[in-house]
Design a protein around this motif. Structure first.
Motif, mmCIF file in Angstrom:
data_model
loop_
_atom_site.group_PDB
_atom_site.id
_atom_site.type_symbol
_atom_site.label_atom_id
_atom_site.label_comp_id
_atom_site.label_asym_id
_atom_site.label_seq_id
_atom_site.Cartn_x
_atom_site.Cartn_y
_atom_site.Cartn_z
ATOM 1 N N VAL A 73 25.339 41.154 43.675
ATOM 2 C CA VAL A 73 24.633 39.869 43.619
ATOM 3 C C VAL A 73 25.061 39.085 42.381
ATOM 4 O O VAL A 73 25.263 37.866 42.446
ATOM 5 N N GLU A 74 25.211 39.757 41.254
ATOM 6 C CA GLU A 74 25.673 39.079 40.039
ATOM 7 C C GLU A 74 27.072 38.507 40.241
ATOM 8 O O GLU A 74 27.374 37.404 39.766
ATOM 9 N N LEU A 75 27.926 39.234 40.969
ATOM 10 C CA LEU A 75 29.260 38.731 41.287
ATOM 11 C C LEU A 75 29.169 37.504 42.193
ATOM 12 O O LEU A 75 29.893 36.525 41.991
ATOM 13 N N SER A 76 28.263 37.528 43.157
ATOM 14 C CA SER A 76 28.061 36.361 44.039
ATOM 15 C C SER A 76 27.627 35.138 43.244
ATOM 16 O O SER A 76 28.080 34.019 43.518
ATOM 17 N N ILE A 77 26.759 35.347 42.276
ATOM 18 C CA ILE A 77 26.306 34.224 41.429
ATOM 19 C C ILE A 77 27.488 33.658 40.652
ATOM 20 O O ILE A 77 27.683 32.438 40.599
ATOM 21 N N ALA A 78 28.288 34.531 40.061
ATOM 22 C CA ALA A 78 29.448 34.076 39.279
ATOM 23 C C ALA A 78 30.445 33.322 40.166
ATOM 24 O O ALA A 78 30.979 32.282 39.761
ATOM 25 N N GLN A 79 30.674 33.829 41.383
ATOM 26 C CA GLN A 79 31.604 33.159 42.294
ATOM 27 C C GLN A 79 31.082 31.788 42.714
ATOM 28 O O GLN A 79 31.843 30.812 42.767
ATOM 29 N N ALA A 80 29.789 31.708 43.011
ATOM 30 C CA ALA A 80 29.206 30.433 43.421
ATOM 31 C C ALA A 80 29.245 29.421 42.273
ATOM 32 O O ALA A 80 29.511 28.234 42.495
ATOM 33 N N LYS A 81 29.013 29.879 41.047
ATOM 34 C CA LYS A 81 29.090 28.974 39.889
ATOM 35 C C LYS A 81 30.517 28.488 39.664
ATOM 36 O O LYS A 81 30.734 27.312 39.353
#
Length: 171
Positions: A73-81
């Motif tokens: 989930v943290e990786l998903s947040i970083a990718q979306a940002k």
């Protein structure tokens, strides 16, 4: 006098030695405790016969699976940002190009179709930024839910009392 001394000697001998009295403990309010999360027991903090207080941690469940989910989930947040930042940069450039082309259109130096295509590009990039914002928000909600679930990995005593039976062990 001799009888009194013998009696006192007998009393002192009885009090000085340990003695065992058979007894049975029966729970006044029996409780069976289980967890909402499945997994391996990482640590068991009590044994049969231990007294516990309300809220005391009885055992902990291993968090490896949740740790992995949190990292995803943290990786998903970083990718979306990152995606949002890239779209914002592209939007900034597209708006500058559109402004130039609109000035040139007034002077009949570019085709109207080119300007319309640039307007659509600006609209598409604005939509992509909104989608990125929603992806970030959704992933942050998932992260919050995962972080809340960590509390379910620590099983606590619902009431104060004594451990009378134990059906689990570490591992």
């Amino acid at each position: 006098m001799k009888i009194i001394i013998s009696f006192l000697t007998l009393i002192s001998t009885i009090l000085a030695n340990d003695f065992t009295i058979p007894a049975t403990i029966q729970a006044k309010e029996p409780r069976t405790i289980s967890s909402q999360m499945m997994g391996h027991i990482k640590a068991l903090h009590v044994k049969v016969g231990d007294s516990v207080k309300k809220g005391q941690i009885l055992y902990e469940i291993d968090s490896n699976q949740m740790d992995s989910n949190r990292l995803q989930v943290e990786l998903s947040i970083a990718q979306a940002k990152l995606s949002k930042q890239m779209h914002q940069n592209q939007l900034s450039l597209a708006k500058r190009n559109l402004a130039r082309h609109e000035r040139l259109l007034v002077k009949d130096m570019v085709a109207k179709a080119d300007v319309e295509g640039m307007r659509l590009e600006v609209e598409n990039l604005e939509s992509l930024i909104k989608i990125s914002d929603k992806q970030i928000s959704q992933a942050q909600s998932q992260l919050k839910a995962i972080n809340n679930q960590y509390e379910y990995l620590k099983i606590k005593a619902p009431i104060g009392g004594m451990i009378t039976k134990k059906w689990i062990g570490e591992g």
